[in-house]
Every structure is written in C-alpha cells, then in structure tokens.
Scaffold this active site. Sequence first.
Site, PDB file in Angstrom:
ATOM      1  N   GLU A 124       0.834  -1.197   0.000  1.00  0.00           N
ATOM      2  CA  GLU A 124       0.000   0.000   0.000  1.00  0.00           C
ATOM      3  C   GLU A 124       0.875   1.255   0.000  1.00  0.00           C
ATOM      4  O   GLU A 124       1.648   1.489   0.934  1.00  0.00           O
ATOM      5  CB  GLU A 124      -0.895  -0.022   1.248  1.00  0.00           C
ATOM      6  CG  GLU A 124      -1.650   1.271   1.489  1.00  0.00           C
ATOM      7  CD  GLU A 124      -2.184   1.357   2.915  1.00  0.00           C
ATOM      8  OE1 GLU A 124      -2.871   2.346   3.202  1.00  0.00           O
ATOM      9  OE2 GLU A 124      -1.908   0.460   3.727  1.00  0.00           O
ATOM     10  N   ASP A 127      -0.994  -1.963   5.945  1.00  0.00           N
ATOM     11  CA  ASP A 127      -0.879  -1.539   7.338  1.00  0.00           C
ATOM     12  C   ASP A 127      -1.787  -2.355   8.250  1.00  0.00           C
ATOM     13  O   ASP A 127      -2.822  -2.872   7.825  1.00  0.00           O
ATOM     14  CB  ASP A 127      -1.248  -0.055   7.468  1.00  0.00           C
ATOM     15  CG  ASP A 127      -0.219   0.856   6.816  1.00  0.00           C
ATOM     16  OD1 ASP A 127       0.901   0.380   6.575  1.00  0.00           O
ATOM     17  OD2 ASP A 127      -0.539   2.026   6.550  1.00  0.00           O
ATOM     18  N   ASP A 175      -4.033  -1.592  10.284  1.00  0.00           N
ATOM     19  CA  ASP A 175      -5.132  -0.764  10.777  1.00  0.00           C
ATOM     20  C   ASP A 175      -6.361  -1.007   9.918  1.00  0.00           C
ATOM     21  O   ASP A 175      -6.359  -1.855   9.029  1.00  0.00           O
ATOM     22  CB  ASP A 175      -4.741   0.718  10.806  1.00  0.00           C
ATOM     23  CG  ASP A 175      -4.400   1.264   9.420  1.00  0.00           C
ATOM     24  OD1 ASP A 175      -4.580   0.524   8.425  1.00  0.00           O
ATOM     25  OD2 ASP A 175      -3.956   2.416   9.327  1.00  0.00           O
ATOM     26  N   ASP A 206      -7.815   0.786   7.589  1.00  0.00           N
ATOM     27  CA  ASP A 206      -7.636   1.060   6.164  1.00  0.00           C
ATOM     28  C   ASP A 206      -6.863  -0.067   5.489  1.00  0.00           C
ATOM     29  O   ASP A 206      -7.174  -0.471   4.368  1.00  0.00           O
ATOM     30  CB  ASP A 206      -6.909   2.393   5.960  1.00  0.00           C
ATOM     31  CG  ASP A 206      -7.817   3.595   6.214  1.00  0.00           C
ATOM     32  OD1 ASP A 206      -9.036   3.448   6.014  1.00  0.00           O
ATOM     33  OD2 ASP A 206      -7.310   4.650   6.614  1.00  0.00           O
TER      34      ASP A 206
END
Length: 678
Positions: free
Chosen positions: A469, A542, A544, A546
Amino acid sequence: MSNDTADTPAETGDEQAPEPTPKPSAEKTSNKLGNYGAAQIQVLEGLDPVRKRPGMYIGSTGLQGLHHLIWEVVDNAVDEAMAGVCDSIVVTLQADGGCRVDDNGRGIPVDPYPSGEHKGKSAAEVVLTVLHAGGKFGGEESGYKVSGGLHGVGVSVVNALSTRLEIQVDRAGVRYEQTYLDGGKPKAEMKPTGETPPSGRETGTSITFYPDAGIFQAEGTEFVARTVIDRLQIMAFLNKGLEIVFKDERAEREQDVTFQYKGGLVDFVKHLNASKEPLFSKVCNFEDEDVEEGMELDIAMQWNTGYHEGIHGYANGISTTEGGMHVEGFKTALTSVVNKYGKEKNLIKEKDANLTGDDVREGLTAIVTVKLREPQFEGQTKAKLGNVPARSFVQKATYARMVEWMDENPAEANRIVKKGLAAAQARDAAKNARNAIRRKTALSGAGMPDKLKDCSSKDASESEIMIVEGDSAGGTAVDARDPRTQAILPIRGKILNVERARIDKMLKNTEIQALITAIGAGVGDEFDVTKCRYHKVICLADADVDGSHIRTLLLTFFFRQMREMVEAGYCYIAQPPLYSTEIGKEKVYLKDDAAKNAFMAERPNHKKQFQRLKGLGEMDWEELRGTTMDASTRTLLQVTVDEAAEADHITSVLMGDDVPSRREFIVKNARDVQNLDF
C-alpha cells in the site's frame, strides 16, 4: 573392397579382449552406501503413518486440519442419513476442549470381525484403528447405496490424532463403550455397559475426541464455532429434512443453533442469494434419477442482477470445488437451452452469434448435486468428480427439464436471455479493454508495470510478489527485500471493488491493470494459473482498518477474477507487527493482542507503554525486513477456499450493496474477531 592395411584382430588372428570398465573400490562403495541397509527400512504399523505425516491425511496441522477432524466424524453420520437410517446429528463443542458427535443411525457394528489379522476384534475397533477400514466398500450389499466417507481418511485418523477418543454405540437395546488413549491405543475391549437409556435413541453412535496439542501446536486445539456452524449449515442444506444441531458448552459460548431445511437446495440457493438482488423470485429446481446406473440428480438455480457466476457442485455430499463431470454436463446443457429459447423467441437474431457459457451464467447461483454408487474423485482432496457417465446423465436431464421450465415460465426465461445478451455486450467491451492493455504492454517493451520492482529469479516456485500500500511503504519494501526472489508492486490507495463492477469497467482501472500484468496469468475466464509468475502473491498492508479494507478489496479481486490462484494456495497475507516495546535497549515487536498478552504474562513487571504500529512507514527497512519480509522470521497467513459456496456468500455479503446483510454478518461473527482497530 577396402584398401585399409591397418592391423585388426580379425586380420592378425590375435585375441584382444576389450578394455575393462574400472570398478569403484570396495572402500568407495562402502562409503557411498554408509549404513543404508535393510535395517534402515521402516514399516509404520497401525496408525503410526498418520502421526508421522498428519498433513498427508488432514491437509495441515493448523486450524484447517483441526476442523477436518470434525468433518470426518460428521461425514460418517451424514452417510447414515443418505442411507435413510438417520435423521438427527448433534455436534457439541465441550467445555473440556473435546468435540462430541451424536447420531441416531444404525450404530457402528460391534460384533467380532470375522477373518484375517483382526479376527475376533470388535468391528468398531477395526474401524477406529485400521486405515481405510469401513462398511462402504461393498456397494449396496454392505448397507450403503451411496456414501461420501468412502474416499475420506476416516475416523481412524481422528483417533490417531487425538489424546483421547471415546465411542458409545447403541444397538439392539444395548449400549457398548470403549476408550482410546495416546493416538489410538485401546484402553480396553469394546464392552456392553447396560441397556440403552429409555428416553434416548434406540440406535446410534456417539464419538467424543480430544485433539492432540502436540500435533496441532501451530495454531492450537480450540475449535472456532463459526467455522463449524457454517459447515453444518451447508450439510443441512444438502440433506433435505436432516436435523443438525450445534451446541457450544465452552465459557465464551456461541448460541446453540438447529438447522433443518424442508426445501433442501431451494433453501440453499435462497441463502446464497439473500445478499443479492434476484433477477426473479422463482428458484428453478428439479430432480432426476438413472436407476440402471444408480445415479441421482438434484439441481436448484436462480439468477441475480450481479456479475459473478456461483456454481457449486457436490457429489455424495462432498464439495467438488474444482467441478468435474456433473458440473460440465450442467454447463453444456444450460448454454444450449438458453440459446435455443433465445433463437425460438427471436430474442437472439439469426445473424447474431450464440451466447457463450459465460454470458449465460453471469449472475447465476446454482447447486448441482449428484449421488453415485462408486464416485471417482481426482486426488485425496476430492476436488473434482471423474465419473464420465455422470456428465451425460446430468446433461440430458438438465436439457430436458430446463426446456420444460423455460416454456412454462416465459417471463423469467426472457430475463435470463436478456441478461445474457447484456453480458455478451460487456464481454465485447472487456475484450476491447484487454486488447488495449495488450497493445499498451507491447508498445512499452518489457510489458511490466513501470512501478513494479521485479525479482531476478525466473523460477515461479521460489518467486513472490508483495503488493504494498502506497509508494512510500513500497520504497521501504524495495530496500528491505531479497531482490533475487522478492518483487514489489506498490498500489495507490484502495482498488476498485470488483464485486460491484463488470469486468469491462474493472479492466479500465489502472491499479487492477498493473496487478493483472505483473502476475502474468490473465484474468477472469482467460486466467491460467500455470502462467503465474509468482507462487506467492502477498498482500502487505498496514495493521489498521484502512489496511484491512485494502486487503479485503485485493482478496475480493483474487477470489472473483483469479480464483484458481487462491485455490492453488498462492495467495498470502503478510503480518506486520501491531505493537512494539523495549526491553533494555532492544526493541521487541509483537504480532497482535494475543502476543502482547503472552508477553505481559511472562513479564508482569514490564513498565514500558506499548507503541501501536499502524503504518509500514513507521518502520525503517531493516525493521520491515526483520519483522515482515525475511522468510526466516516472518509470519504469513495463507488464504484458502475450504467451502466455495460459503466463501461466495460471505464475499457477496461483505462487498455487495446489501447493508443490512453486512451488519447482520458482523454482529454474528463479532465474537470471533481477533484483531480489532478503533
């Protein structure tokens, strides 16, 4: 006549033997052979092969293999149901870590085995301690007209991989019991323990087993309730009227649930299409039988307004994820019938080309089940049905019954043809988009995306591509990689949700174009898994919310457009650490909350505030390599498709337009969430 005057043995009469081939010295031969002789040849007796190589019998020693133990026991009970002698199965996850499966079938025979080396032992003991022993090898004469368990590894493998197994058999008013310990060793002989309780079943089998933590140490021996529930629900769909009860007696218990479907496959199709918009309300359902060949057919289907095909085949209750003869016969007949109807009703003009199978099946949800006397599956995984007669049987039956159904339901039939025509137009647009991609790659020389940092190895089996990403994290990953075997492809933000887009729109997306080109095996119906340039396609995002969304979008794309790659086991999820802390001057990384809790349990006096890592950009390249990319230290999660129908359903729920269905799914599965981000 030769003028050659050189001496030869024939001309001189000399007896000259050919030069002998040098033999290796006895010393060299002895050194080569070493101690390899008859004494080194091992014969694994009884259940020893299972404990030695468990993965060969249950697929893995992770959670997938752990739950496979339940399926083996339940499959035997379902075989009793298919034989018409069982109408209730209860699966209980016990508070002490065991799993108990009860059925009210005939009960495993307990009388003495009549011959051979096992003569005199209880037949149930033979079934539980001998590989490939069972009552399903003799056809209908043995008591099973059809069965799914025949090609399984059997309950003996469950016994081999358990520290304790208890069996209870009720037959002819008498209850028999036996216990096995330490991987299948009988504690005592099978013995009657009294009369069958008057309030209970008259006949049946109960098996309780405790998986061996030493075998399943990778991911533990705790069963996941939702995994069990989903599988049991599918079994209930496939066996009309069969009651399957799930009970959870553990502390963090899941609610007990009972599955019983009077509609069988019709209810199954409605369940799979619940989160989609049906093209029409009716479900087409028909059954047929070939008495002479001993084959039965049951099919249910319904189209929806979506763009993805969902055909799920089963043979004797076993999911044939790779299709086979029954699915081939169904597809061929369906394409012929829809084109015939379209031509007859002038919906497809004479000058126009016929609809392809892909056009006809766009948005179709179908369950194709067959029952056969002697099913032939390709490989131990039973992924593909190989019985050739099944193809012609299903093809003829489907053609005849679909002709009748479409004539009797003209409004629905017209919608099917028109949806196929719209799919054909989109297919032409997708073809143009593909050609545009090919022209673009041809003009660019090497053909690979500009931002791909490829590996130097051309051996796909050792090569991997990390889809990262963002350009910043991509640059760090490039520095952290092994350039010989690791390729890096940065993607920008969140890719298109392909669940809500036809392939022609999808192929115009820049990030998806880069993915298709880099992997190199095509897309959609043109995808060829043998051409994959990498045998590990790794989502690196990541830790998280997102990052989770990006992973989900990527997995949806792979499942819908490169499904063979997922089924081949090429798809992985990287596990960047969620936390870091310090011990002295050393930084320690922890994968998740479970790792953090284990760390605190070992160091209750640890005073540092843990740092939560949300971005790959927070680590320098050495940290990223050591925690996430180095093959010797990292953890990867392999993405698999155990139940294709349920995977299809969940993908539609999570990525489709039906918000209430998505909310209901999240509420149901909240208990099983392991990593939650706020």
